[in-house]
Design a protein around this motif. Structure first.
Motif, short mmCIF file in Angstrom:
data_model
loop_
_atom_site.label_atom_id
_atom_site.label_comp_id
_atom_site.label_asym_id
_atom_site.label_seq_id
_atom_site.Cartn_x
_atom_site.Cartn_y
_atom_site.Cartn_z
N ASP A 26 75.71 23.62 -14.38
CA ASP A 26 75.28 24.44 -15.64
C ASP A 26 75.48 26.16 -15.30
O ASP A 26 74.61 26.74 -14.53
N HIS A 27 76.45 26.68 -15.34
CA HIS A 27 76.80 27.99 -15.27
C HIS A 27 75.94 29.17 -16.04
O HIS A 27 76.49 30.37 -15.58
N ASN A 28 74.90 28.43 -17.37
CA ASN A 28 74.49 29.61 -17.78
C ASN A 28 73.31 30.10 -16.58
O ASN A 28 73.44 31.73 -17.07
N TYR A 29 73.07 29.71 -15.42
CA TYR A 29 72.23 30.11 -14.62
C TYR A 29 72.82 30.30 -12.81
O TYR A 29 71.83 30.40 -12.18
N GLN A 30 73.59 28.87 -12.41
CA GLN A 30 74.13 28.88 -11.11
C GLN A 30 74.72 29.76 -10.69
O GLN A 30 74.72 30.60 -11.25
N ARG A 31 74.51 29.80 -8.81
CA ARG A 31 75.30 30.70 -8.79
C ARG A 31 77.00 30.79 -8.86
O ARG A 31 76.89 28.86 -8.60
N GLU A 32 77.16 31.56 -8.04
CA GLU A 32 78.45 31.12 -8.13
C GLU A 32 79.12 31.14 -7.06
O GLU A 32 78.38 30.60 -5.79
N ILE A 33 80.47 30.02 -6.87
CA ILE A 33 80.42 29.22 -5.84
C ILE A 33 81.04 29.92 -4.80
O ILE A 33 82.47 30.72 -5.01
N ARG A 34 80.97 29.66 -3.60
CA ARG A 34 82.00 30.30 -2.17
C ARG A 34 82.65 29.40 -1.67
O ARG A 34 81.73 28.72 -0.75
N PRO A 35 84.02 29.30 -2.27
CA PRO A 35 84.69 28.68 -1.77
C PRO A 35 84.94 28.74 -0.03
O PRO A 35 84.80 27.31 0.66
N GLN A 36 84.54 29.62 0.62
CA GLN A 36 84.32 29.27 1.71
C GLN A 36 83.39 28.41 3.20
O GLN A 36 83.12 27.32 3.53
N PHE A 117 68.44 36.47 -13.09
CA PHE A 117 68.10 36.51 -14.28
C PHE A 117 68.72 35.76 -15.25
O PHE A 117 67.99 35.37 -16.23
N TRP A 118 69.50 36.04 -15.02
CA TRP A 118 70.60 34.39 -15.57
C TRP A 118 68.99 32.62 -15.95
O TRP A 118 69.43 32.28 -17.14
N ALA A 119 68.85 32.42 -15.08
CA ALA A 119 67.97 31.35 -15.12
C ALA A 119 67.25 31.37 -15.74
O ALA A 119 66.05 30.62 -16.46
N GLY A 120 65.51 32.91 -15.55
CA GLY A 120 65.09 33.62 -16.58
C GLY A 120 65.43 33.70 -17.83
O GLY A 120 64.54 33.22 -18.18
N ILE A 121 66.45 33.91 -18.29
CA ILE A 121 66.91 33.84 -19.62
C ILE A 121 66.44 32.32 -20.34
O ILE A 121 66.11 32.07 -21.19
N GLU A 122 67.31 31.55 -19.31
CA GLU A 122 67.32 30.19 -19.68
C GLU A 122 66.27 29.18 -20.60
O GLU A 122 65.47 28.42 -20.96
N ALA A 123 65.14 29.92 -18.77
CA ALA A 123 63.70 29.45 -19.15
C ALA A 123 62.81 29.97 -20.49
O ALA A 123 61.57 29.98 -19.86
N GLY A 124 63.56 31.24 -20.74
CA GLY A 124 62.41 31.81 -21.85
C GLY A 124 61.20 33.23 -20.85
O GLY A 124 60.85 33.12 -21.21
N ASN A 125 62.00 33.45 -20.04
CA ASN A 125 61.09 34.49 -19.10
C ASN A 125 61.38 35.94 -19.69
O ASN A 125 62.02 36.66 -20.04
N GLU A 126 59.92 36.34 -20.13
CA GLU A 126 59.60 37.26 -20.77
C GLU A 126 60.40 38.50 -20.57
O GLU A 126 60.88 39.75 -21.48
N ILE A 143 75.50 41.04 -15.32
CA ILE A 143 76.58 40.30 -15.38
C ILE A 143 76.59 38.86 -15.30
O ILE A 143 75.31 38.66 -14.93
N GLN A 144 77.26 37.98 -15.54
CA GLN A 144 77.37 36.95 -15.61
C GLN A 144 77.16 36.65 -14.14
O GLN A 144 77.97 36.56 -13.49
N ALA A 145 76.61 35.53 -13.77
CA ALA A 145 76.64 34.77 -11.72
C ALA A 145 77.86 34.50 -10.96
O ALA A 145 77.93 34.61 -10.64
N ALA A 146 79.07 33.96 -12.65
CA ALA A 146 79.89 33.78 -11.95
C ALA A 146 81.40 33.92 -13.69
O ALA A 146 80.96 33.80 -14.17
N GLY A 147 82.57 33.81 -12.50
CA GLY A 147 83.63 33.89 -13.33
C GLY A 147 83.77 34.92 -14.56
O GLY A 147 84.78 35.46 -15.46
N SER A 152 82.33 49.26 -16.74
CA SER A 152 80.94 50.19 -16.68
C SER A 152 80.01 49.49 -17.41
O SER A 152 78.87 50.36 -17.49
N ASN A 153 79.92 48.23 -18.12
CA ASN A 153 79.05 49.10 -19.31
C ASN A 153 78.20 47.02 -18.73
O ASN A 153 77.23 46.67 -19.42
N LYS A 154 78.42 46.62 -17.44
CA LYS A 154 77.88 45.53 -17.05
C LYS A 154 77.18 45.88 -15.41
O LYS A 154 77.46 46.50 -15.00
#
Length: 269
Positions: A26-36, A117-126, A143-147, A152-154
């Motif tokens: 679930d990329h809504n809150y997961q971290r960005e994949i590091r290819p290395q 942050f994104w995990a908090g949004i998914e979890a409903g963190n106030e 910004i999104q965690a990935a992709g 300038s507005n992120k």
């Protein structure tokens, strides 16, 4: 004296082997994949070294990863691996799943504030929902965690936005973010932590006297590096932290050639 221990252990996870075809991220809150990191796991892949991942079982029979997505990515890329060991928990919806992600990862330095942050949004963190709402009022977002490419507005300055809201209020934080994004529309670092806090301070402390349009104009005529250099000069002369000196530098820029309605940095809180 014995140390305090949790009395809520939750349900025990089920240890099982899970087919790769049934695992998703679930990329809504997961971290960005590091290819290395994935490549390293692939090079060293050995069942004796492979720690079970943590999965949340979904209603459709699939499983989502809330800990171990690099191991999952490596296993998916390995031609001889079709299933992996996992500790499977059963959660009631995406909120509990995001809570589980935070519970596993919150104290790991590898997890960024954006991912939290994104995990908090998914979890409903106030607090995180408040950050999101304030930024949205300014036409900005985290910004999104990935992709997602930066703009300038992120921003990734989640902690700074949250602190600015607590210290200077929602309205001042909105005005600060709007001004920065408008003035430096071609700068992907426009919404930097120190700039948000320094400018929010000025909007809060000069309410009724400060002109949003003039601030945007003055910011546009300058740039981040110039302002940072001016702030550093002020720090060397009088001391103080970076945010205070940037506020001072912004005051000087704003007040230049202005006959009346000068702004000041005022008190912090």
């Amino acid at each position: 004296m014995s140390e305090a221990v949790s009395s809520d252990l939750g349900k025990k996870p089920e240890l099982m082997w899970v087919s790769m075809e049934r695992i998703r991220v679930d990329h809504n809150y997961q971290r960005e994949i590091r290819p290395q990191r994935v490549a390293q796991i692939l090079r060293e892949f050995n069942w004796a070294h492979f720690q079970p991942v943590m999965l949340a079982e979904q209603e459709d029979g699939t499983f989502s990863v809330f800990d171990g997505q690099h191991r999952v990515a490596a296993a998916r890329a390995h031609p001889e691996v079709s299933e992996i060991p996992a500790a499977v928990v059963r959660v009631a919806g995406s909120k509990e799943e995001a809570d589980a992600f935070l519970g596993v990862n919150i104290n790991r330095t590898a997890v960024t504030t954006v991912e939290k942050f994104w995990a908090g949004i998914e979890a409903g963190n106030e607090a995180m929902l408040r950050v999101q709402a304030v930024l949205a009022r300014a036409g900005c977002e985290v910004i999104q965690a990935a992709g997602v490419k930066p703009a300038s507005n992120k921003t990734n300055a989640v902690t700074a936005v949250e602190r600015s809201i607590r210290t200077y209020g929602e309205a001042a934080t909105v005005e600060a973010c709007k001004a920065l994004a408008a003035a430096w529309s071609g700068d992907t670092g426009a919404l930097g932590a120190i700039y948000i806090q320094a400018l929010a301070r000025l909007f809060r402390n000069n309410k009724g006297a400060i002109s949003h349009e003039r601030m945007v104009q003055k910011l546009r005529a300058s740039d981040r590096k110039t302002l940072a250099a001016q702030a550093e000069t002020l720090r060397k002369i009088g001391g103080g932290d970076a945010s205070v000196n940037l506020s001072k530098a912004l005051c000087e820029v704003y007040n230049k050639q202005l006959q009346q309605n000068h702004i000041t940095i005022g008190v912090k809180a």
